[in-house]
Design an enzyme around this catalytic site. Structure first.
Site, mmCIF file in Angstrom:
data_model
loop_
_atom_site.group_PDB
_atom_site.id
_atom_site.type_symbol
_atom_site.label_atom_id
_atom_site.label_comp_id
_atom_site.label_asym_id
_atom_site.label_seq_id
_atom_site.Cartn_x
_atom_site.Cartn_y
_atom_site.Cartn_z
ATOM 1 N N ILE A 92 60.051 51.735 18.754
ATOM 2 C CA ILE A 92 58.951 52.133 17.968
ATOM 3 C C ILE A 92 58.407 53.568 18.195
ATOM 4 O O ILE A 92 57.951 54.248 17.350
ATOM 5 C CB ILE A 92 57.734 51.322 18.597
ATOM 6 C CG1 ILE A 92 56.560 51.277 17.908
ATOM 7 C CG2 ILE A 92 57.296 51.654 20.134
ATOM 8 C CD1 ILE A 92 56.681 50.922 16.267
ATOM 9 N N LYS A 118 49.696 49.163 20.645
ATOM 10 C CA LYS A 118 49.256 47.665 20.646
ATOM 11 C C LYS A 118 50.586 46.762 21.158
ATOM 12 O O LYS A 118 51.559 47.073 20.933
ATOM 13 C CB LYS A 118 48.885 47.464 19.273
ATOM 14 C CG LYS A 118 49.980 47.259 18.219
ATOM 15 C CD LYS A 118 50.585 46.063 18.188
ATOM 16 C CE LYS A 118 51.914 46.137 17.405
ATOM 17 N NZ LYS A 118 52.728 44.648 17.505
ATOM 18 N N ASP A 156 53.106 39.232 19.276
ATOM 19 C CA ASP A 156 53.298 40.652 19.193
ATOM 20 C C ASP A 156 53.207 41.497 17.679
ATOM 21 O O ASP A 156 52.397 42.187 17.276
ATOM 22 C CB ASP A 156 54.603 41.066 19.357
ATOM 23 C CG ASP A 156 54.915 42.402 19.711
ATOM 24 O OD1 ASP A 156 54.611 43.039 20.242
ATOM 25 O OD2 ASP A 156 55.791 42.907 18.703
#
Length: 309
Positions: free
Chosen positions: A14, A90, A168
């Site tokens: 990510i 997050k 998730d």
């Protein structure tokens, strides 16, 4: 004006795919250091730990966290204690209690902090929110179905305690819906399907409502290897609004609406920049609370084992 000197903790998929390109494209930030125990980030100083970055690296004003949620709490605490602004990917922490403690600490330290619910920054979200604000809501249907092998290859932390499993990606949908709706949601029931070799669910069916008894339902699937789907449909007395592709596409009564072309993470960092300039914070806990409540009231069914390969 001097750029905001930024450190990055965690340099996985990510961070490589989204955070670093967004940082480099924003002149308000300068990425100066990365803490990673894996592949190094080119063009900046790399360190083995946050402690080493803070003690031996170039000065930083802010730190972005892209590590798995398990163990992240202590790292963000350390950065806040050092007086750094923080951006937290997050889900912000492995537990709701940890996230609540970070909210309090950021306020005490007087720094800016952002829980980066990146899906809220998808191009269609703000237009949808404005349209819904004056409508009479009747029901909401969420369908969030994707292939974990494609998006999280080899990332076993997702299936461990605190890894959230299907939540998730599912928390992305919840972050959008809690942003779109004026009243808070509450979980009425949840069906969690847990592979027999995992600790977290691979699929879930959630029923929610608000104080006005709005019917909100969600179907999450993390083992959906075909025709992936990220949609939210809101039925109103005045028409039907639909978000597709995670909020990148917006239609009202079947008519496609024009939306911004700005990417989610570009908007996330622009918001972080504004928070720092205004000495503010944005630390919404509602998406994580809904996940916690789903685990709290959810019934669990054991399903076939999950294998990444």
């Amino acid at each position: 004006m001097q750029p905001i000197r930024l450190g990055l903790v965690g340099y996985g998929k990510i961070a490589q795919d989204q955070h670093v390109p967004a940082i480099n494209a924003n002149r308000a930030f300068q990425l100066v250091s990365v803490a990673t125990q894996g592949k190094p980030c080119a063009g900046v100083e790399n360190f083995q730990s946050l402690s080493e970055l803070l003690e031996n690296g170039p000065p930083v004003d802010a730190i972005a966290f892209c590590t798995p949620p398990q163990g992240r709490f202590a790292l963000v605490q350390q950065a806040l204690a050092a007086g750094k602004h923080v951006l937290v990917e997050k889900p912000p922490c492995a537990t709701l209690g940890e996230a609540m403690a970070l909210v309090d600490q950021a306020k005490e330290q007087g720094v800016s902090a952002l829980f980066a619910w990146h899906s809220r920054y998808a191009p269609g979200i703000e237009i949808a929110r404005d349209w819904l604000a004056t409508r009479t809501l009747q029901s909401v249907q969420i369908d969030w179905k994707e292939d974990v092998r494609k998006w999280h290859p080899g990332q076993t932390w997702i299936w461990q305690p605190g890894g959230l499993g299907v939540f998730d990606p599912g928390i992305n949908a919840l972050s959008i819906v809690t942003h779109l709706l004026a009243l808070p949601l509450f979980v009425e029931s949840a069906g969690l399907r847990v592979p027999e070799n995992c600790q977290s669910p691979i699929a879930a069916s959630i029923k929610m409502s608000n104080a006005q008894q709005l019917d909100v339902r969600a179907e999450f699937d993390f083992d959906h290897g075909h025709d992936e789907l990220w949609s939210i449909e809101v039925r109103c007395k005045e028409g039907v609004l639909r978000l597709d592709n995670g909020g990148a596409l917006l239609s009202i009564d079947g008519v496609r609406q024009a939306v911004s072309e700005e990417g989610e993470y570009a908007a996330v960092y622009r918001h972080f920049q504004q928070l720092i300039a205004e000495k503010g914070s944005d630390l919404d806990l509602q998406p994580l609370r809904l996940v916690a409540d789903s685990f709290f009231v959810g019934s669990r069914v054991s399903v076939a084992p999950f294998y990444d390969a």
